[in-house]
Design a protein around this motif. Structure first.
Motif, PDB file in Angstrom:
ATOM      1  N   THR A  36     -63.000  -1.799  23.452  1.00 15.57           N
ATOM      2  CA  THR A  36     -63.840  -2.144  22.303  1.00 15.57           C
ATOM      3  C   THR A  36     -64.211  -0.900  21.515  1.00 15.57           C
ATOM      4  OG1 THR A  36     -64.704  -4.011  23.547  1.00 15.57           O
ATOM      5  CG2 THR A  36     -65.961  -3.322  21.618  1.00 15.57           C
ATOM      6  N   PHE A  37     -64.529   0.178  22.209  1.00 16.00           N
ATOM      7  CA  PHE A  37     -64.860   1.426  21.529  1.00 16.00           C
ATOM      8  C   PHE A  37     -63.674   1.921  20.699  1.00 16.00           C
ATOM      9  CE2 PHE A  37     -64.745   6.085  21.514  1.00 16.00           C
ATOM     10  CZ  PHE A  37     -65.899   6.349  20.808  1.00 16.00           C
ATOM     11  N   LEU A  38     -62.487   1.956  21.311  1.00 18.92           N
ATOM     12  CA  LEU A  38     -61.303   2.427  20.588  1.00 18.92           C
ATOM     13  C   LEU A  38     -60.923   1.499  19.438  1.00 18.92           C
ATOM     14  CD1 LEU A  38     -58.989   3.592  23.515  1.00 18.92           C
ATOM     15  CD2 LEU A  38     -60.301   5.020  21.940  1.00 18.92           C
ATOM     16  N   PHE A  39     -61.201   0.218  19.583  1.00 18.33           N
ATOM     17  CA  PHE A  39     -60.808  -0.773  18.590  1.00 18.33           C
ATOM     18  C   PHE A  39     -61.764  -0.820  17.399  1.00 18.33           C
ATOM     19  CE2 PHE A  39     -60.262  -5.334  17.346  1.00 18.33           C
ATOM     20  CZ  PHE A  39     -58.943  -5.225  16.931  1.00 18.33           C
ATOM     21  N   LEU A  40     -63.038  -0.518  17.623  1.00 16.54           N
ATOM     22  CA  LEU A  40     -64.049  -0.712  16.579  1.00 16.54           C
ATOM     23  C   LEU A  40     -64.562   0.567  15.924  1.00 16.54           C
ATOM     24  CD1 LEU A  40     -66.233  -3.500  18.229  1.00 16.54           C
ATOM     25  CD2 LEU A  40     -64.448  -3.770  16.515  1.00 16.54           C
ATOM     26  N   THR A  41     -64.239   1.734  16.453  1.00 16.93           N
ATOM     27  CA  THR A  41     -64.800   2.970  15.904  1.00 16.93           C
ATOM     28  C   THR A  41     -63.771   3.731  15.070  1.00 16.93           C
ATOM     29  OG1 THR A  41     -64.233   4.168  17.913  1.00 16.93           O
ATOM     30  CG2 THR A  41     -66.461   3.285  17.758  1.00 16.93           C
ATOM     31  N   PRO A  42     -64.214   4.289  13.948  1.00 15.34           N
ATOM     32  CA  PRO A  42     -63.331   5.166  13.187  1.00 15.34           C
ATOM     33  C   PRO A  42     -63.112   6.477  13.943  1.00 15.34           C
ATOM     34  CG  PRO A  42     -65.438   4.881  12.075  1.00 15.34           C
ATOM     35  CD  PRO A  42     -65.484   4.065  13.304  1.00 15.34           C
ATOM     36  N   PHE A  43     -62.043   7.181  13.590  1.00 14.32           N
ATOM     37  CA  PHE A  43     -61.701   8.405  14.299  1.00 14.32           C
ATOM     38  C   PHE A  43     -61.019   9.365  13.340  1.00 14.32           C
ATOM     39  CE2 PHE A  43     -58.326   5.390  14.609  1.00 14.32           C
ATOM     40  CZ  PHE A  43     -57.152   6.104  14.508  1.00 14.32           C
ATOM     41  N   GLU A  70     -44.973   7.175   8.747  1.00 15.14           N
ATOM     42  CA  GLU A  70     -45.557   8.488   8.479  1.00 15.14           C
ATOM     43  C   GLU A  70     -47.075   8.501   8.663  1.00 15.14           C
ATOM     44  OE1 GLU A  70     -45.363   6.008   4.887  1.00 15.14           O
ATOM     45  OE2 GLU A  70     -43.783   6.760   6.166  1.00 15.14           O
ATOM     46  N   SER A  71     -47.624   7.411   9.138  1.00 22.18           N
ATOM     47  CA  SER A  71     -49.065   7.311   9.308  1.00 22.18           C
ATOM     48  C   SER A  71     -49.491   7.993  10.613  1.00 22.18           C
ATOM     49  CB  SER A  71     -49.497   5.844   9.340  1.00 22.18           C
ATOM     50  OG  SER A  71     -50.846   5.756   9.690  1.00 22.18           O
ATOM     51  N   PHE A  72     -50.326   9.005  10.477  1.00 22.22           N
ATOM     52  CA  PHE A  72     -50.856   9.683  11.666  1.00 22.22           C
ATOM     53  C   PHE A  72     -51.875   8.799  12.375  1.00 22.22           C
ATOM     54  CE2 PHE A  72     -49.538  13.196   8.910  1.00 22.22           C
ATOM     55  CZ  PHE A  72     -48.695  13.864   9.780  1.00 22.22           C
ATOM     56  N   CYS A  73     -52.572   7.976  11.611  1.00 19.51           N
ATOM     57  CA  CYS A  73     -53.592   7.112  12.197  1.00 19.51           C
ATOM     58  C   CYS A  73     -52.965   6.043  13.081  1.00 19.51           C
ATOM     59  CB  CYS A  73     -54.422   6.454  11.100  1.00 19.51           C
ATOM     60  SG  CYS A  73     -55.340   7.630  10.093  1.00 19.51           S
ATOM     61  N   GLY A  74     -51.871   5.468  12.614  1.00 16.38           N
ATOM     62  CA  GLY A  74     -51.202   4.443  13.393  1.00 16.38           C
ATOM     63  C   GLY A  74     -50.615   4.974  14.681  1.00 16.38           C
ATOM     64  N   GLU A  75     -50.180   6.231  14.672  1.00 14.57           N
ATOM     65  CA  GLU A  75     -49.622   6.825  15.875  1.00 14.57           C
ATOM     66  C   GLU A  75     -50.703   7.185  16.885  1.00 14.57           C
ATOM     67  OE1 GLU A  75     -47.330  10.173  14.684  1.00 14.57           O
ATOM     68  OE2 GLU A  75     -45.905   8.981  13.545  1.00 14.57           O
ATOM     69  N   GLU A  76     -51.887   7.529  16.388  1.00 13.73           N
ATOM     70  CA  GLU A  76     -52.963   7.955  17.289  1.00 13.73           C
ATOM     71  C   GLU A  76     -53.502   6.784  18.116  1.00 13.73           C
ATOM     72  OE1 GLU A  76     -55.595  10.493  19.147  1.00 13.73           O
ATOM     73  OE2 GLU A  76     -53.947  11.006  17.818  1.00 13.73           O
ATOM     74  N   ARG A  77     -53.764   5.658  17.469  1.00 13.78           N
ATOM     75  CA  ARG A  77     -54.272   4.475  18.171  1.00 13.78           C
ATOM     76  C   ARG A  77     -53.352   3.301  17.856  1.00 13.78           C
ATOM     77  NH1 ARG A  77     -60.833   4.650  17.668  1.00 13.78           N
ATOM     78  NH2 ARG A  77     -61.072   6.666  18.650  1.00 13.78           N
TER      79      ARG A  77
END
Length: 121
Positions: A36-43, A70-77
């Protein structure tokens, strides 16, 4: 009928099993909290040594941000990692529920046996 000492030992073991089941359920719950933390929090993601990029939470991120190559955000989570956390919680939840249920049933049987031994039936 079992002697009273054996009933007490069995009751103690069943209480220990109930405690172990609760511990396993707590582990499963903590994995759900982590998901839930990883799913709901910005990073934020370090793109380079000098550049950091802010990312939205996966639940509210635009679809192109999550699935673009090329999305860094998609690769991180990414979704497989998040779903892997939920999959990891399933064995703990199942084992915890079964262990607690077995301990609770055995505890009730011990109470019934103690009651029968007191009444002499």
């Amino acid at each position: 009928m079992l002697p009273n000492d054996d009933i007490v030992k069995l009751r103690d073991r069943s209480q220990a099993a109930m405690g172990g089941g609760i511990a396993l359920l707590v582990v499963a719950g903590l994995l759900w909290v982590w998901f839930t933390f990883l799913f709901l929090t910005p990073f934020s993601v370090n793109v380079s040594k000098a550049h950091e990029r802010d990312c939205e939470a996966p639940v509210s991120a635009p679809r192109d941000q999550l699935h673009a190559r090329e999305s860094f955000c998609g690769e991180e989570r990414d979704w497989p990692q998040l779903l892997g956390i939920l999959a990891l919680s399933l064995p703990f939840a199942a084992a915890g529920a079964l262990t607690y249920g077995r301990g609770a049933a055995t505890f009730r049987i011990c109470l019934l046996l103690q009651l029968q031994s007191r009444t002499g039936e």
